[in-house]
Design a protein around this motif. Structure first.
Motif, short mmCIF file in Angstrom:
data_model
loop_
_atom_site.label_atom_id
_atom_site.label_comp_id
_atom_site.label_asym_id
_atom_site.label_seq_id
_atom_site.Cartn_x
_atom_site.Cartn_y
_atom_site.Cartn_z
N ASN A 273 0.76 -1.14 0.02
CA ASN A 273 0.01 -0.01 0.01
C ASN A 273 0.77 1.37 0.08
O ASN A 273 0.36 2.24 0.46
CB ASN A 273 -0.92 -0.07 1.29
CG ASN A 273 -1.79 -1.22 1.33
OD1 ASN A 273 -2.45 -1.56 0.18
ND2 ASN A 273 -2.10 -1.80 2.44
N CYS A 357 -2.89 3.75 -3.46
CA CYS A 357 -3.29 5.18 -3.58
C CYS A 357 -3.51 5.10 -5.26
O CYS A 357 -2.39 4.85 -5.78
CB CYS A 357 -2.61 6.28 -3.09
SG CYS A 357 -3.28 7.81 -3.43
N ASP A 374 -9.24 -1.82 -3.11
CA ASP A 374 -8.67 -1.17 -1.92
C ASP A 374 -7.66 -0.37 -2.16
O ASP A 374 -6.81 0.08 -1.13
CB ASP A 374 -8.12 -2.29 -0.97
CG ASP A 374 -8.48 -2.01 0.46
OD1 ASP A 374 -9.22 -1.19 0.87
OD2 ASP A 374 -7.63 -2.75 1.21
N GLN A 376 -6.91 3.85 -2.08
CA GLN A 376 -7.47 5.15 -1.79
C GLN A 376 -7.64 6.14 -2.75
O GLN A 376 -6.66 6.25 -3.69
CB GLN A 376 -6.58 5.84 -0.45
CG GLN A 376 -6.38 4.79 0.51
CD GLN A 376 -7.98 4.19 1.29
OE1 GLN A 376 -8.85 5.08 1.25
NE2 GLN A 376 -8.10 3.19 1.51
N GLY A 400 -13.55 9.63 -0.85
CA GLY A 400 -12.22 9.78 -1.54
C GLY A 400 -12.15 11.42 -1.40
O GLY A 400 -12.79 11.86 -0.99
N ILE A 424 -5.14 11.51 2.54
CA ILE A 424 -5.90 10.00 2.55
C ILE A 424 -4.94 8.84 2.71
O ILE A 424 -5.33 7.63 3.19
CB ILE A 424 -6.45 9.82 1.12
CG1 ILE A 424 -7.57 8.77 0.82
CG2 ILE A 424 -5.33 9.63 0.22
CD1 ILE A 424 -9.01 9.01 1.52
N ILE A 428 -4.23 8.60 8.53
CA ILE A 428 -5.48 7.46 8.48
C ILE A 428 -6.01 7.57 9.92
O ILE A 428 -7.04 6.95 9.98
CB ILE A 428 -4.56 6.17 8.17
CG1 ILE A 428 -3.73 5.65 9.32
CG2 ILE A 428 -4.24 6.02 6.63
CD1 ILE A 428 -3.09 4.37 9.12
N GLY A 433 -9.58 11.88 6.73
CA GLY A 433 -9.01 10.70 6.40
C GLY A 433 -9.47 9.25 6.84
O GLY A 433 -9.88 8.31 6.20
N ARG A 437 -11.87 6.54 4.44
CA ARG A 437 -11.27 5.16 4.45
C ARG A 437 -12.28 4.23 5.07
O ARG A 437 -12.68 3.00 4.40
CB ARG A 437 -10.08 4.90 5.49
CG ARG A 437 -8.60 5.41 4.68
CD ARG A 437 -7.50 5.24 5.73
NE ARG A 437 -6.20 5.22 4.84
CZ ARG A 437 -5.60 4.37 4.41
NH1 ARG A 437 -5.96 3.33 4.63
NH2 ARG A 437 -4.41 4.77 3.58
N GLN A 440 -14.84 4.04 2.16
CA GLN A 440 -14.59 3.17 1.27
C GLN A 440 -14.54 1.70 1.51
O GLN A 440 -14.84 0.98 0.34
CB GLN A 440 -12.78 3.57 0.70
CG GLN A 440 -12.54 3.47 -0.64
CD GLN A 440 -11.13 2.84 -0.96
OE1 GLN A 440 -10.69 2.17 -0.08
NE2 GLN A 440 -10.59 3.19 -2.00
#
Length: 473
Positions: A273, A357, A374, A376, A400, A424, A428, A433, A437, A440
């Motif tokens: 990530n 991202c 998954d 961002q 987002g 984002i 976290i 943010g 998340r 999402q």
């Protein structure tokens, strides 16, 4: 009776007829795949030059029949070039002129095929009348979200026909628009939206074509769902006073081929990530200043990144990159940043564990791909429906973040890119943010729920069969 047990005579037969742009063709193909898996017979109309690419997008089990059309000669339209991907904006307008000349050919084909429905696009506003004479139902298939239709192309938008709205008028929602997080367009967004009222070659403008198609069709098909867009769907229903059938978000099937080895090896070097994937689609071209600020913004994040840049056909890409990228940039990011031009395996890249991202133009298919993988979402919309897509995702869905830009000209700087990514990716445990998340994750579960997504298509088929007078018992 189950779809696979239906006899050919009782099978729903649908003709797909998208505009000759892959941003339009792709959703029609995706819907074809879904309908075909429910026993629907599909005949797909397109230009000969697009056939191979369409065939490559169809599921292996698809029974879709692709029917190549003959594109009439139009002065200024290069022969054999039959999608907007290879044309400049002026030439792309000539594709609509060619479409208008194809009515006799389409009438002949429909007379021979005798489908129950024709699913058509914004540019073929003449189709409902032609199909009605043949006793064929028509469905305007909007490849845009319901918010785009509700804000821009409803009758209430232009109560005085023949007059183009001002920028100030375009910034405001039309009368009766629902109360949601979407309250206005920024100046540069409204100015861009005025394109739909511009006439070319003494032909109807996009607004006139869309309105005529929506008013003339038997039913409206919308690539959305009530869970995401109920207020806008209801507003569209109230404006056109006819059935609006919901296709659902049409989640693409996972790709079956593996990511190219050179990209897989490069991405494997980084932590899970940690990589930003950045792309704006094949037909969006950033200016030199935008490329410069975007590149510097990505560098400022300190994260590894994979940046895809595209340029118009027949330009020297190396020269364009040399002029647009900051001095010394490629040397500074060597090993940590990739600059690529041209096509890449986007779905496979987004699915890679290192990519966390996705910085994109907010095309809604890209939005869906990001959420299900998954990744961002950082959105930097560039034109037309992308602006309202971003407002839906950032505002209503809270799934987002949008890059901050100036109201008048849409300028964004390197710090705006860095700030959006930090919101984002790094913050976290802080708002906004944290909630973005969480939302999402909720939308990912919704989109990947096969029962829910399958039910959208099952219901759609049943509704279309009822309108066509086909018994599913």
């Amino acid at each position: 009776m189950e779809a696979e047990k239906r006899t050919p005579s009782s099978c729903l037969h649908v003709v797909m007829f998208p505009f000759f742009a892959f941003g339009h063709i792709s959703p029609f193909v995706q819907l074809s795949n879904k309908l075909s898996s429910h026993g629907v017979k599909i005949s797909f109309f397109s230009a000969p030059a697009n056939v191979n690419r369409i065939r490559s997008m169809l599921n292996d089990a698809s029974t879709t029949q692709i029917i190549p059309l003959t594109i009439p000669h139009v002065e200024g339209l290069p022969p054999g070039v039959e999608s907007t991907a290879e044309l400049n904006p002026t030439q792309s307008e000539l594709l609509k002129v060619a479409l208008d000349l194809m009515q006799p050919q389409i009438k002949t084909l429909l007379s021979q095929l005798k489908p129950h429905f024709v699913l058509f696009d914004f540019a073929q506003e003449w189709l409902p009348k032609l199909a009605y004479e043949l006793g064929i139902q028509t469905a305007f298939f909007s490849v845009f979200i319901a918010l785009a239709t509700a804000f821009v192309t409803v009758p209430a938008r232009l109560p005085e026909p023949g007059r183009s709205p001002t920028v100030e008028e375009m910034q405001k929602p039309p009368p009766g628009f629902p109360q949601t997080s979407v309250t206005s367009l920024r100046t540069f967004e409204a100015r861009d939206s005025l394109y739909v009222f511009k006439r070319f070659h003494d032909k109807p403008c996009v607004y006139d074509r869309v309105l005529s198609g929506l008013q003339g069709c038997s039913v409206i098909l919308a690539k959305t769902c009530n869970e995401m867009e109920a207020p806008y769907i209801n507003y569209v229903k109230s404006q056109f006073k006819k059935p609006v059938l919901l296709v659902g978000p049409v989640v693409p099937e996972p790709p079956t081929d593996h990511l190219e080895e050179k990209w897989a090896k490069w991405l494997d070097k980084f932590e899970a990530n940690s990589v930003i994937y950045c792309s704006f689609g094949s037909e969006t071209f950033l200016t030199d200043d935008q490329i410069n600020e975007l590149a510097l913004g990505l560098e400022l994040t300190g994260l590894p990144f994979f940046l895809v840049l595209n340029f118009p056909a027949n330009v020297d890409v190396s020269a364009e990159l040399k002029r647009a990228l900051p001095r010394g940039f490629l040397e500074r990011v060597e090993g940590k940043g990739i600059i690529h031009t041209g096509w890449v395996q986007q779905q496979q890249i987004l699915a890679h564990k290192s990519v966390g991202c996705y910085l994109c133009h907010a095309g809604f298919s890209s939005v869906i791909e990001a959420i299900v993988n998954d990744c961002q979402l950082v959105m930097l919309p560039q034109k037309s429906d992308q602006f309202v897509n971003s407002k839906l995702v950032h505002g209503d869905l809270n799934a987002g973040v949008e890059v901050n830009r100036s109201d008048e000209d849409g300028f964004f700087g390197r710090e705006d890119i860095k700030s959006a990514v930090e919101t984002i990716v790094f913050n976290i445990d802080k708002e906004p943010g944290k909630s973005i998340r969480a939302n999402q994750k909720k939308w990912k579960e919704f989109l990947l729920n096969k029962d829910i997504q399958n039910n959208f298509i099952k219901t759609l088929v049943e509704e279309m069969e009822a309108i066509a007078g086909i018994s599913s018992i």
